[in-house]
Design an enzyme around this catalytic site. Structure first.
Site, PDB file in Angstrom:
ATOM      1  CE  LYS A 267      -3.295   2.583   2.937  1.00 49.20           C
ATOM      2  NZ  LYS A 267      -4.137   2.582   4.152  1.00 49.20           N
ATOM      3  CG  ASP A 272      -5.540   7.912   4.710  1.00 48.95           C
ATOM      4  OD1 ASP A 272      -6.446   8.551   4.143  1.00 48.95           O
ATOM      5  OD2 ASP A 272      -5.738   6.882   5.397  1.00 48.95           O
ATOM      6  CE  LYS A 279      -6.708   8.644   8.102  1.00 49.61           C
ATOM      7  NZ  LYS A 279      -7.379   7.549   8.831  1.00 49.61           N
ATOM      8  CG  ASP A 290      -1.972   5.139   4.980  1.00 48.86           C
ATOM      9  OD1 ASP A 290      -1.865   4.061   5.603  1.00 48.86           O
ATOM     10  OD2 ASP A 290      -3.036   5.537   4.478  1.00 48.86           O
ATOM     11  CG  ASP A 349     -10.017   7.508   6.681  1.00 47.54           C
ATOM     12  OD1 ASP A 349      -8.926   7.460   6.050  1.00 47.54           O
ATOM     13  OD2 ASP A 349     -10.082   7.693   7.912  1.00 47.54           O
ATOM     14  CD  GLU A 351      -6.728   5.240   2.500  1.00 47.36           C
ATOM     15  OE1 GLU A 351      -7.727   5.315   3.224  1.00 47.36           O
ATOM     16  OE2 GLU A 351      -5.578   5.009   2.930  1.00 47.36           O
ATOM     17  NE  ARG A 353     -11.099  -1.098   3.699  1.00 45.87           N
ATOM     18  CZ  ARG A 353     -11.722  -1.293   4.854  1.00 45.87           C
ATOM     19  NH1 ARG A 353     -12.867  -1.952   4.883  1.00 45.87           N
ATOM     20  NH2 ARG A 353     -11.204  -0.840   5.983  1.00 45.87           N
TER      21      ARG A 353
END
Ligand code: BES
Ligand code: MN
Ligand code: ZN
Length: 497
Positions: A267, A272, A279, A290, A349, A351, A353
């Site tokens: 990933k 993020d 967030k 991230d 959020d 994101e 996956r």
């Protein structure tokens, strides 16, 4: 820092710093005993005076000990008697690293046999020592212009073996350990870099550099390629950002062509914000980590290529930012993934996956022996396992067992979580094939269950590293995990002890 293995005796070792282990109780490890004898009992006297604390990792420095060729002796507490185990060994190496950093010694010799933990081999001790010391000496200060602390004087470390020949296995372990430390360093540095510098394009450039340096195959897919492939989920995440998305494909061929590759998918969200499902502000800076999965994939490939490991491995890194904005994906949007399945994005959020599902579909074309994705995927995994174990999910128990064993071996541990069908219904959507979130209960499990819908044709494992890839608080920073685990897994699969 340079590492070498040499056969020397403790009393004759000409070194600026002779490191000797001390266990709790009366009996000293062999090389410490030999040195003490040559020094006329000076080491035992210092110990009897109570100058070395009981805690493993404590050190005591002695200078100009008569009878020894070394300039200094550093006594290192390994562990209490009967209580020396892998975590005490790690503790001791951390203490040793801290002590060596504060000395003026240019080189040190560490008697590696004394580190041996019951049930672990000499190659294991070599790997532990190198990785432990390299971790202690890692620095990230390229962006500080002032008050840089002086670098440590230490430039070389001898892993000393007394009274035994140096085996090929020990030499191979050293090569493996140094390459693994280089890979973990790369992962850490990429993780520590700020999100304005470490963008998807930066990751792609780093991958190109690795490709040049180690003669790896490389391909970087651009937005138009993603559109052509129908990667609707990945494209949905990048929509709000001004940074172009990248899908990096890095190939290392160290084994015969017909040998199916291990595919590592990382990933690579370089920041993020949560997107429209924004967030909260506190600690949002930490979402620069991230892309740690991506960093660990590049790090693992660097390690495998650096040691010329006899494996075929492909690194796949979907990378973009998750930003809000006028063009950003909205909660409620429905997208078509590369697999053809449709997804209702109920929370922007979730994101990770979304970018992973398209990369996992893309991974099928490599006919992999196994696919492992690595992702800072869920806060829920941090709640479940804290900062100690990485969450492991797999659709193949043999793969899961091999990863668990490799994690124990590298002391980069994982803990298996369920991937049962029972959880799948939490992903139900009224309007699409599935939703991208499964509610609060078992958040790390439903995230994995989502990915499982894209890997039915693969031997696949998912590592949720949200709790293990970085530390917050005063010691905030990237850990380089799970590079040691990934490298050890690949080598064990290739039959390396
Ligand atoms: N990158 C985060 C996961 C994360 C959170 C990692 C905290 C490390 C620390 C991920 O993209 C995310 O935001 N996940 C959400 C999922 C939720 C919306 C279903 C989460 O964990 O809150
Ligand atoms: Mn997120
Ligand atoms: Zn994320």
């Amino acid at each position: 820092m340079q590492f070498s293995i040499r056969a020397v005796s403790p009393e004759q070792a000409k070194t600026a710093c002779l490191v000797l282990g001390v266990q709790g109780g009366e009996t000293l490890p062999r090389s410490t005993q030999a040195a003490d004898k040559a020094a006329g009992g000076a080491l035992r006297r210092a110990l009897a005076a109570g100058d070395l604390a009981e805690k493993s990792g404590s050190t005591l420095l002695l200078r100009d000990v008569a009878g020894l060729a070394a300039e200094r002796v550093l006594l290192l507490r390994l562990g209490e008697r009967g209580k020396y185990d892998v975590s005490a060994c790690r503790e001791a190496l951390r203490g040793l690293g801290a002590a060596l950093k504060g000395l003026g010694a240019k080189d040190a010799a560490l008697f590696i046999g004394d580190l041996a933990v019951a049930g672990r081999s000499l190659p294991w001790a070599v790997r532990s020592a190198v990785l432990g010391l390299r971790e202690a000496f890692y620095r990230f200060e390229q962006l500080k212009t002032q008050k840089k602390p002086a670098p440590s004087a230490l430039v070389s470390v001898t892993l000393a073996i007394a009274g035994a020949p140096i085996t090929l296995q020990a030499r191979a372990a050293l090569k493996e350990a140094v390459a693994t430390a280089d890979g973990a360093d790369l992962a850490r540095t990429l993780g520590n870099l700020p999100p304005n510098l470490c963008t998807p394009s930066y990751l792609a450039d780093e991958a190109r550099k690795l490709a040049r340096q180690y003669k790896l195959g490389i391909e970087v897919l651009e937005r138009k390629d993603m559109e052509r492939l129908g990667m609707g989920a990945l494209l949905a995440v990048t929509r709000g950002s001004r940074e172009p998305p990248k899908l990096i494909v890095l190939r290392y061929a160290g084994a015969a062509k017909k040998k199916k590759p291990l595919v590592l998918v990382g990933k690579g969200i370089t920041f993020d914000t949560g997107g429209i499902s924004l967030k909260p502000g506190a600690e949002m800076d930490e979402m620069k980590f991230d892309m740690s999965g991506a960093g660990s994939v590049l790090g693992a490939l660097r390690a495998l290529a650096g040691m010329r490991a006899p494996v075929n491995a492909i690194g796949l890194v979907p990378s973009c930012e998750n930003m809000p904005g006028g063009a950003a994906t909205r909660p409620g949007d429905i997208v078509i993934t590369m697999s053809g399945q449709t997804v209702e994005i109920l929370n922007t959020d979730a994101e990770g996956r979304l970018i992973l599902c398209d990369a996992l579909t893309y991974a099928q074309r490599f006919e992999p022996a196994a696919v492992i994705d690595i992702a800072t995927l869920t806060g829920a995994c941090v709640i479940a396992l804290g900062h100690v174990a990485t969450g492991l999910f797999a659709n193949d128990q043999k793969l899961a067992d091999a990863l668990r064993a490799a994690g124990e071996d590298a002391w980069d541990r994982v803990w298996q979580m369920p991937l049962w069908e029972d959880y799948q219904e939490q992903l139900r959507s009224n309007f699409a094939d599935m939703a991208n979130i499964g509610g609060r209960p078992a958040g790390s499990v439903t995230a994995a269950c989502y990915l499982a819908r894209f890997t039915r044709k693969l031997k696949w494992a998912h590592l949720d590293i949200a709790g293990t890839a970085w530390r917050s608080g005063r010691e905030k920073g990237s850990t380089g995990r799970p590079v040691p685990l990934l490298v050890r897994y690949a080598l064990r699969q290739a039959g390396r002890p």
